[in-house]
Design an enzyme around this catalytic site. Structure first.
Site, PDB file in Angstrom:
ATOM      1  N   HIS A   8       0.816  -1.223   0.000  1.00 25.56           N
ATOM      2  CA  HIS A   8       0.000   0.000   0.000  1.00 25.56           C
ATOM      3  C   HIS A   8       0.847   1.271   0.000  1.00 25.56           C
ATOM      4  O   HIS A   8       0.335   2.353  -0.265  1.00 25.56           O
ATOM      5  CB  HIS A   8      -0.983  -0.007   1.181  1.00 25.56           C
ATOM      6  CG  HIS A   8      -0.368   0.299   2.512  1.00 25.56           C
ATOM      7  ND1 HIS A   8      -0.061  -0.678   3.443  1.00 25.56           N
ATOM      8  CD2 HIS A   8      -0.027   1.471   3.087  1.00 25.56           C
ATOM      9  CE1 HIS A   8       0.436  -0.111   4.523  1.00 25.56           C
ATOM     10  NE2 HIS A   8       0.468   1.198   4.336  1.00 25.56           N
ATOM     11  N   ASP A  55      -0.615  -7.496   1.276  1.00 25.49           N
ATOM     12  CA  ASP A  55       0.023  -6.181   1.416  1.00 25.49           C
ATOM     13  C   ASP A  55       1.532  -6.352   1.555  1.00 25.49           C
ATOM     14  O   ASP A  55       2.099  -6.246   2.640  1.00 25.49           O
ATOM     15  CB  ASP A  55      -0.554  -5.459   2.630  1.00 25.49           C
ATOM     16  CG  ASP A  55      -0.134  -3.999   2.697  1.00 25.49           C
ATOM     17  OD1 ASP A  55       0.376  -3.484   1.681  1.00 25.49           O
ATOM     18  OD2 ASP A  55      -0.318  -3.381   3.762  1.00 25.49           O
ATOM     19  N   SER A 100       4.356   1.720   8.402  1.00 26.48           N
ATOM     20  CA  SER A 100       3.995   0.729   7.382  1.00 26.48           C
ATOM     21  C   SER A 100       5.217   0.244   6.614  1.00 26.48           C
ATOM     22  O   SER A 100       6.110   1.023   6.270  1.00 26.48           O
ATOM     23  CB  SER A 100       2.999   1.336   6.396  1.00 26.48           C
ATOM     24  OG  SER A 100       1.770   1.613   7.013  1.00 26.48           O
TER      25      SER A 100
END
Length: 562
Positions: A357, A406, A513
């Protein structure tokens, strides 16, 4: 009079209660300078010491009941109480947590081989490794022959290390007298009471015998093992063989001892070649060959520095504690310079793992830059290494709605076959084995440069680390995450410590992330998850969600092949 009170007390507890006769020994010690006696009790079943009027539960299970005990005038008095499963995990090493129904005390039912209030003591450990920092065995005798003092003893209250410190469990201290090494000394030690005072003394705990690892590090310049076979299967010639007369690197070299050469035929690297080698005879001709010797596994090793500063959501950390951590930057589209994008994980010299992402905007690869070895997000480090990106690969089945799959790979650009050079600040993490199964509630670590809390407008200026536990699959479901989709490619982890809504719970946050979730396996930190998504940051009973790395080992292998 006491007998009458005792009889009345037992009558009051007849409804399902069990009276235990007070057969425990009373321990009384006169504290010097104080005209009073310290009355304590020793629970003969658990060997733990308790102060006057202190109460506790002990794991004597009878159906769904345990015993509630308290120390009264040096005698242990107990009765059974009903219990229920704990609302949050408190036991280590797979222990089962039971909590009293009518008050907050808890007790751990430990698996075979583990003891202690929270199953934190490994009764099977018979020796210590390295300095013994992680030793959690039951040795309690010092080199002088003295018996160790219980870490909870009141006389140790003024000592720097005792069982009542906030971090006692982490350091292995508690209500016991077993040898530990909480200050990273050379070996385990404990306090003893000698000459009317408490003093530290090294323990006689045996050190574990280390098998000589037949492998080399770096180029193998320091290899002093006994391997003597080459890659072709030929046996090495002794370095003092007369056949080698006239060669530079032999047992007669003036620096032979320093170079590891002598009256033997073991592989060595005296000339700074790429790896150890030796002289061989092939078809009656003298030549040399590289040795059949593996390179030591250095992934997941680190020079861990204890964090000094606690901040919202975790602890400030040094890059040497997380040398696989990468910082990914991207060029601004409409203004000069670059901005921080996401975290990443170094998995090999030229490959970094991250979250899919992070690359939804489909940046051109030449606009992306990866920095390794940096403690401060925007401040260059002394040992940092920066790379442009050759290409990045986003998983083809990434779902930008559910964040399933992801995961992404970045190939670092280099003019040679290698990219990142190993150092204390830069090192690869170990990838897990495909069948890796860690116990529920295993404590693991995450790291990143993300925000301290969800409402913060800024990323952290310094690398942070957080300590979380792996949730069981039964607690990693849509039901527990406000009906958000959870797939088999995801795992959950969170801070399970007790506390109110304002407690400083560890968690990942925006900006983390793509970073690592790592757990100790053997002596190596192993990657189990990639930081993916969550609901807020550091919310009680709300875990973070991570990409499950074991599901992508083939995908990683297929995409990183030369």
């Amino acid at each position: 009079m006491y007998a009458l009170k005792r009889e009345l007390w037992c009558v009051l507890l007849l409804c399902g209660a069990i009276c235990t006769s007070p057969s425990q020994e009373t321990h009384r010690r006169l504290r010097r300078g104080v005209r009073s006696y310290r009355v304590t009790c020793r629970d003969e079943k658990t060997q733990m010491i308790y102060q006057q009027h202190q109460s506790w539960l002990r794991p004597l299970l009878r159906g769904n009941r345990v015993e509630h005990c308290w120390c009264n005038d040096g005698q242990t008095q107990c009765h059974s109480v009903p219990v229920k499963s704990c609302s949050e995990p408190r036991c280590f090493n797979g222990g089962t947590c039971l909590q009293a129904i009518y008050f907050s005390d808890f007790v751990c039912q430990c698996p075979v081989g583990f003891i202690g209030r929270q199953c934190e003591i490994d009764a099977r450990a018979t020796c210590y490794e390295d300095q013994g920092i992680t030793y959690r065995g039951t040795w309690s005798t010092t080199e002088s022959g003295a018996e160790c003092v219980n870490w909870n003893t009141s006389g140790l209250a003024s000592m720097p290390y005792n069982g009542r410190r906030p971090d006692a469990v982490k350091l292995g201290l508690g209500n016991h007298n077993y040898c530990r090494n909480p200050d990273k000394d050379s070996k385990p030690w404990c306090y003893i009471f000698k000459a009317e005072k408490y003093s530290p003394d090294f323990c006689s705990t045996p050190a574990c015998t280390k098998e000589k690892e037949e492998c080399y590090t770096g180029k193998g310049l320091d290899y002093r093992g006994t391997r003597s076979l080459t890659m072709s299967g030929a046996f090495c010639l002794p370095w003092n063989s007369l056949v080698l007369m006239g060669k530079i690197y032999t047992a007669w070299n003036s620096n032979a001892q320093t170079l590891g050469l002598g009256k033997h035929n073991y592989c060595r690297n005296p000339d700074g070649d790429t790896q150890p080698w030796c002289h061989v005879l092939k078809d009656h001709k003298l030549t040399w060959e590289y040795c059949d010797l593996p390179q030591c596994v250095t992934c997941g090793l680190r020079q861990y520095k204890e964090p000094q500063f606690r901040i919202k959501g975790g602890l400030y950390a040094d890059i040497t504690s997380h040398p696989w951590q990468a910082a990914i930057f991207v060029k601004n589209r409409r203004s000069p310079g670059e901005r921080f994008l996401c975290g990443g994980i170094l998995i090999s010299s030229c490959w970094v793992l991250s979250a899919a992402h992070c690359f939804q905007e489909r940046f051109p690869p030449h606009h992306v830059r990866v920095v390794l070895g940096r403690t401060y997000r925007l401040v260059p480090g002394e040992e940092e290494q920066a790379f442009e990106v050759e290409k990045y690969i986003v998983h083809k089945e990434f779902d930008d709605d559910t964040y399933d799959n992801d995961i992404a790979l970045l190939q670092l650009k280099s003019d040679s076959l290698t990219c990142a050079q190993e150092s204390d600040a830069v090192r690869t993490v170990c990838l897990p084995e495909a069948n890796l199964q860690l116990p529920d509630w295993t404590e693991c670590e995450l790291s990143g440069y993300g925000k301290h809390e969800a409402s913060s407008p800024f990323y952290s200026e310094r690398l942070k680390e957080a300590h979380v536990r792996l949730y069981p699959s039964s607690r990693c479901t849509s039901k527990h995450l406000f009906n958000k989709t959870i797939t088999n490619n995801m795992l959950c982890a969170g801070d399970t410590r007790s506390g109110g809504d304002n407690a400083n719970l560890h968690d990942a946050c925006q900006g983390d992330s793509g970073g690592p979730l790592v757990c100790m396996k053997g002596n190596h930190m192993t990657l189990v998850g990639v930081i993916s998504w969550g609901l807020g940051c550091g919310q009680k009973d709300v875990p973070g969600v991570y990409t499950k790395v074991t599901n992508y080992l083939n995908w990683i292998r297929d995409n990183t092949r030369p």
